[in-house]
Every structure is written in structure tokens, then in C-alpha cells.
Design an enzyme around this catalytic site. Structure first.
Site, PDB file in Angstrom:
ATOM      1  CG  ASP A 201       0.692   4.087   4.549  1.00 31.16           C
ATOM      2  OD1 ASP A 201      -0.460   4.026   4.027  1.00 31.16           O
ATOM      3  OD2 ASP A 201       1.499   3.267   5.197  1.00 31.16           O
TER       4      ASP A 201
ATOM      5  CG  ASP B  62      -0.290  -0.529   2.548  1.00 27.75           C
ATOM      6  OD1 ASP B  62       0.814   0.008   2.682  1.00 27.75           O
ATOM      7  OD2 ASP B  62      -1.016  -0.897   3.291  1.00 27.75           O
TER       8      ASP B  62
ATOM      9  CG  ASP C  72       9.755   0.098  12.187  1.00 30.27           C
ATOM     10  OD1 ASP C  72      10.080   0.890  11.099  1.00 30.27           O
ATOM     11  OD2 ASP C  72       8.972  -0.753  12.131  1.00 30.27           O
TER      12      ASP C  72
HETATM   13  P1  ATP Z   1       4.170  -3.404   4.906  1.00 33.04           P
HETATM   14  O1  ATP Z   1       3.062  -2.665   4.588  1.00 33.04           O
HETATM   15  O2  ATP Z   1       4.770  -3.832   3.569  1.00 33.04           O
HETATM   16  O3  ATP Z   1       4.040  -4.579   5.444  1.00 33.04           O
HETATM   17  P2  ATP Z   1       5.561  -1.329   5.972  1.00 33.04           P
HETATM   18  O4  ATP Z   1       6.723  -0.789   6.167  1.00 33.04           O
HETATM   19  O5  ATP Z   1       4.629  -0.199   5.319  1.00 33.04           O
HETATM   20  O6  ATP Z   1       5.386  -2.728   5.608  1.00 33.04           O
HETATM   21  P3  ATP Z   1       3.289  -0.953   8.074  1.00 33.04           P
HETATM   22  O7  ATP Z   1       3.218  -1.783   9.193  1.00 33.04           O
HETATM   23  O8  ATP Z   1       2.398  -0.765   6.854  1.00 33.04           O
HETATM   24  O9  ATP Z   1       4.720  -1.388   7.534  1.00 33.04           O
HETATM   25  O10 ATP Z   1       3.884   0.519   8.693  1.00 33.04           O
HETATM   26  C1  ATP Z   1       4.151   1.726   7.922  1.00 33.04           C
HETATM   27  C2  ATP Z   1       5.243   2.456   8.211  1.00 33.04           C
HETATM   28  O11 ATP Z   1       4.863   2.828   9.930  1.00 33.04           O
HETATM   29  C3  ATP Z   1       6.597   1.379   8.331  1.00 33.04           C
HETATM   30  O12 ATP Z   1       7.292   1.870   7.357  1.00 33.04           O
HETATM   31  C4  ATP Z   1       7.373   2.368   9.703  1.00 33.04           C
HETATM   32  O13 ATP Z   1       7.969   3.461   9.211  1.00 33.04           O
HETATM   33  C5  ATP Z   1       6.319   2.717  10.648  1.00 33.04           C
HETATM   34  N1  ATP Z   1       5.865   1.899  11.642  1.00 33.04           N
HETATM   35  C6  ATP Z   1       5.291   0.712  11.536  1.00 33.04           C
HETATM   36  N2  ATP Z   1       5.114   0.077  12.746  1.00 33.04           N
HETATM   37  C7  ATP Z   1       6.081   0.626  13.615  1.00 33.04           C
HETATM   38  C8  ATP Z   1       6.357   0.512  15.017  1.00 33.04           C
HETATM   39  N3  ATP Z   1       6.061  -0.499  15.647  1.00 33.04           N
HETATM   40  N4  ATP Z   1       7.351   1.627  15.452  1.00 33.04           N
HETATM   41  C9  ATP Z   1       7.871   2.569  14.816  1.00 33.04           C
HETATM   42  N5  ATP Z   1       7.444   2.774  13.399  1.00 33.04           N
HETATM   43  C10 ATP Z   1       6.568   1.883  12.879  1.00 33.04           C
HETATM   44 MG    MG Z   2       2.484  -0.561   4.805  1.00 31.79          MG
END
Ligand code: ATP
Ligand code: MG
Length: 421
Positions: free
Chosen positions: A61, A59, A138
Site C-alpha cells: 500500500d 500487498d 492500529d
Molecule cells: P496484512 O495485509 O498482511 O493482513 P496489514 O497490516 O497490511 O496486514 P491491512 O488490513 O491490509 O493490514 O491494513 C493496512 C494498514 O492499515 C495496517 O497495517 C494498519 O496500519 C492500518 N489499519 C488497518 N485496520 C486498521 C484499524 N482497524 N485501525 C487502525 N488502523 C488500521
Molecule cells: Mg495489507
């Protein structure tokens, strides 16, 4: 005068491969409208990481310096969601919702509430600068921005370098960041496996040290993160590394995965990679099939009621802890019971009814993965598959009129779902 913030590394359009054609059309519309109205508009998080790696993002963001209320003013199709932290959802259709978040910052130590369980929520709540927003994320590779104003990549945290070295590095001190939010430990193992990156040694040591804290994380968040492992076909790898790091036991309330379970999850991950979506009930059954079958061996002669009870017990602790919905538990139980029946072989009493049961084809899928693990009885799988195929091809017989039977009295109170006996 306070020292100015260090400048981020900026990678101009000519020096990276992200093209607007790779970005979802509606996300671009949102980015452009924010930009035209004078706000910062960045693609943030996982989508930037995936695009830089040449992968397709799950997705997209958006991050901005517009407040949620300002975002709402710009989009008629905008809904503000979230009780504590307001996020803007721009809805193009039911399945096409773009999430727009105002940049947030990490609160100072003295601002943190005494209860560590509330840290994560507070971190979610403070507006900040783009730089602060990058630092509250993170991992360095998850904290880069794509700026729609000039199509450049903005990197405050050294993410570009880590991405090139295929290194997963926690932003800040891993011990502090894991204490602040223990779910990050699981995410570390997840991204290590998904991207095939090397987890920084300091972070690995941090996980070994902070592992017990994961039991304090909100069950709903852990459950969601565990499901991500199955969705991304890395359940086996991550459960294995979590077990080695001492994270699995506190993560799943004392759960231990034996070798057969890890092998089954490897099979399941391969099935997911090949394109079959893994549903939660199926994952749940796979996690507990090995221990269930040890208690209900195919050679035993158990009452079906006892088998059902054992299935219930097998998934009970996990399901209660994560508050798994009734329907999903029921599905998992049916799958376990189905595998038990399939393992007992053909020609048993009630086979015809079992073949008619809607859960049986899925039980056979799980049983087939299991038989690859145990190396046993491929002929049995084939024979069941033939039987199911014949059932599908055979014309459905007309249901007999029930006139001879005495009508059964309905039990009062809640009716239990019927097992697939
Ligand atoms: P995907 O959606 O492909 O699984 P993603 O990196 O987009 O991976 P998400 O869970 O959608 O992961 O989270 C979006 C963003 O928010 C992450 O890329 C990160 O920058 C931030 N994030 C998510 N969870 C945490 C956390 N627990 N602590 C700090 N930042 C976080
Ligand atoms: Mg994501």
C-alpha cells in the site's frame, strides 16, 4: 508559537535490509511517479512490517500527501473509489491494483460523532500529515513508512523498537482505541498469532475489558477479519485466545468452540499452511461440524431431510448475522451432510449417487481432518477414498433414457437446491 512535532526515528538505507528488488514493480512505478511530481511517496502499513521481518508482503500500500484528485491527474489508469474516504486505485491489470491513500489523521475528541459506531468512519475521513497518519493506525509495527525519496524507514511511533522486541503494542491507549474501533481487538489477536509476537499486557487487559463491544462492530468488517484468520492459518490459535479473553462469544453471536472444534481448526490451519486455500464454505462447515455431528450421530437413523435441517440450523445464526451468500451456505451445508454420510460408513442406500455428487471429494477432505481429531476409523477414510478414485477411473455410464418415467411436475416459486442425498 506551537511546539514543533517531535522528530521521527529515521533508519537510513544502510541500516536496514529492505531492498527495492523486494518491492513489486508496479508499486515502485507509482512511488517514483508521485515522488518525481513533488509529492511524498511512502510504502505504508503491513508491507513495511513484513519486509522488515523478512516476510513476503501480501500487498503493497502507498501513502502520499497528494490528494486523491491530484493522484488521479498523474495516472491515466487511476480510479477513485470509496464513498466516504476517497482512495485512488491504480489499475495495471484486473489482479494488479495498487491502492494509494492520502495521509489521514485522527479527529479530535470534540469532532467525534455521538454514536460510537460512526467513529471509525470519521477517522477515515480527515486528511493529515504523515505523523498524524502514523498515529491513527492500529499497532506500532503497522505504522512505519518506507520513503522512496531516500529509501529510509520513518518511524513516528516506536515501531522499530517493538519489532526488534517482537512486541505487539497498540498506538495510544488501548481502551480508547478499542472503543473507537472494536475490530482492533480481533486484529490484535490475529497479529499476535500470525507473527508469533507478544501482545502488550495493557492491550490484553483492554481486550478483556472491551470484549463485549465487538458485537457492535459492522458485521461485514468482522466477517472479513474472521476470514483473514483462516487465510493466514491462525484460526485455531485466535479462536482459542478470543475465547479465553471473552471475545469469541460476542464476536460470533454466542458461539462457543469446543475442544474438538479447536482441534479441527488446527488441522485445517495445517492444511492451509501446506498450500490448500481455505474457502469460506469450508471454514463455515469446520466451525459447526462438531456441534452438528453431536445432533446427528452416525449411529442414529435420521431422515435425510432432518439431517439437512439440522445442518441448516447449525450454520443459520452465523450465516444470517454475517449475511453469508446463499451459495456459500449451500456449500457448507453440503459439506456437513457429506460428513454425516461418510461417518455412517460404506454400503448405505444411495451410495453410488453420493459418490457421483460433486461435493463429495471436499466432504471427504473435511471428514479426513475430523477423523484425525476423533482418532477414529482411518480405514473408513481410506475406503471412501478408494471408492471415489474408482468412480473417477470408471468410464461414465450413459444416462438412461427417461422414457418410462412420468415427467415430474416442477414446483412453482423458488426452487431449493438439491441436497447431496
Ligand atoms: P496484512 O495485509 O498482511 O493482513 P496489514 O497490516 O497490511 O496486514 P491491512 O488490513 O491490509 O493490514 O491494513 C493496512 C494498514 O492499515 C495496517 O497495517 C494498519 O496500519 C492500518 N489499519 C488497518 N485496520 C486498521 C484499524 N482497524 N485501525 C487502525 N488502523 C488500521
Ligand atoms: Mg495489507
Amino acid at each position: 508559537m506551537p511546539a514543533a512535532d517531535p522528530q521521527p526515528e529515521i533508519l537510513p538505507r544502510a541500516e536496514h535490509g529492505i531492498s527495492r528488488t523486494q518491492i513489486d514493480e508496479n508499486t515502485l512505478k507509482v512511488l517514483y511517479r508521485l515522488h518525481r511530481n513533488g509529492y511524498l511517496a511512502y510504502l505504508v502499513g503491513g508491507s513495511v512490517r513484513d519486509l522488515l521481518l523478512g516476510r513476503t508482503p501480501k500487498d503493497f500500500d502507498v501513502g502520499t500527501d497528494a490528494t486523491p484528485a491530484q493522484v488521479k491527474k498523474l495516472f491515466r489508469n487511476c480510479f477513485l473509489v470509496g464513498r466516504r474516504f476517497r482512495l485512488a486505485h491504480i489499475c495495471f491489470s484486473r489482479n494488479d491494483v495498487i491502492e494509494v491513500a492520502t495521509f489521514r489523521r485522527q479527529p479530535a475528541l470534540e469532532e467525534l460523532p455521538e454514536d460510537p459506531a460512526e467513529h471509525f468512519l470519521l477517522v477515515q475521513n480527515q486528511f493529515g500529515t504523515p505523523r498524524e497518519d502514523a498515529f491513527r493506525r492500529d499497532f506500532t509495527i503497522n505504522a512505519m513508512f518506507y520513503n522512496i525519496a531516500d529509501f529510509s524507514i520513518i518511524d513516528h511511533v516506536g515501531g522499530l523498537e517493538d519489532l526488534a522486541a517482537r512486541r505487539l503494542r497498540v498506538i495510544g491507549d488501548p481502551l480508547v482505541r478499542f472503543q473507537e474501533d472494536p475490530v482492533r481487538m480481533l486484529r490484535a489477536l490475529e497479529f499476535e498469532a500470525r507473527l508469533d509476537f507478544t501482545l502488550d499486557e495493557v492491550a490484553s487487559a483492554g481486550i478483556r475489558e472491551c470484549a463485549p463491544l465487538i458485537s457492535e462492530a459492522a458485521p461485514a468488517r468482522v466477517r472479513e477479519e474472521v476470514l483473514e484468520l483462516f487465510r493466514h492459518a491462525v484460526a485455531a490459535k485466535v479462536l482459542r485466545s478470543a475465547q479465553t479473553a471473552g471475545l469469541l462469544d460476542p464476536l460470533l453471536g454466542g458461539y462457543q468452540a469446543d475442544q474438538a472444534t479447536l482441534d479441527l481448526l488446527t488441522q485445517l490451519d495445517q492444511r492451509t499452511t501446506a498450500g490448500t486455500k481455505c474457502e469460506e464454505g469450508f471454514a463455515l462447515a469446520a466451525l459447526f461440524l462438531s456441534s452438528f455431528l453431536q445432533k446427528c450421530p452416525a449411529t442414529g437413523d435420521l431422515q435425510i431431510g432432518d439431517v439437512l435441517q439440522t445442518a441448516n440450523r447449525a450454520i443459520g445464526t452465523y450465516s444470517n448475522y454475517f449475511r453469508i451468500a446463499h451459495g456459500i451456505r449451500h456449500q457448507a451445508r453440503e459439506l456437513l451432510l457429506g460428513c454425516y454420510r461418510l461417518g455412517r460408513g460404506r454400503g448405505r442406500r444411495g451410495e453410488r449417487r453420493f459418490l457421483q455428487h460433486p461435493a463429495t471429494p471436499r466432504s471427504l477432505e473435511l471428514f479426513m481432518l475430523w477423523s484425525r481429531v476423533t482418532g477414529g476409523e482411518p480405514e473408513l477414510v481410506d475406503s471412501w477414498r478408494d471408492a471415489l478414485r474408482n468412480r473417477e477411473e470408471a468410464p461414465q455410464s450413459q444416462p438412461k433414457p427417461k422414457t418410462q418415467r412420468r415427467p415430474r411436475r416442477r414446483r412453482s416459486g423458488n426452487r431449493r437446491p438439491q441436497p447431496n442425498t
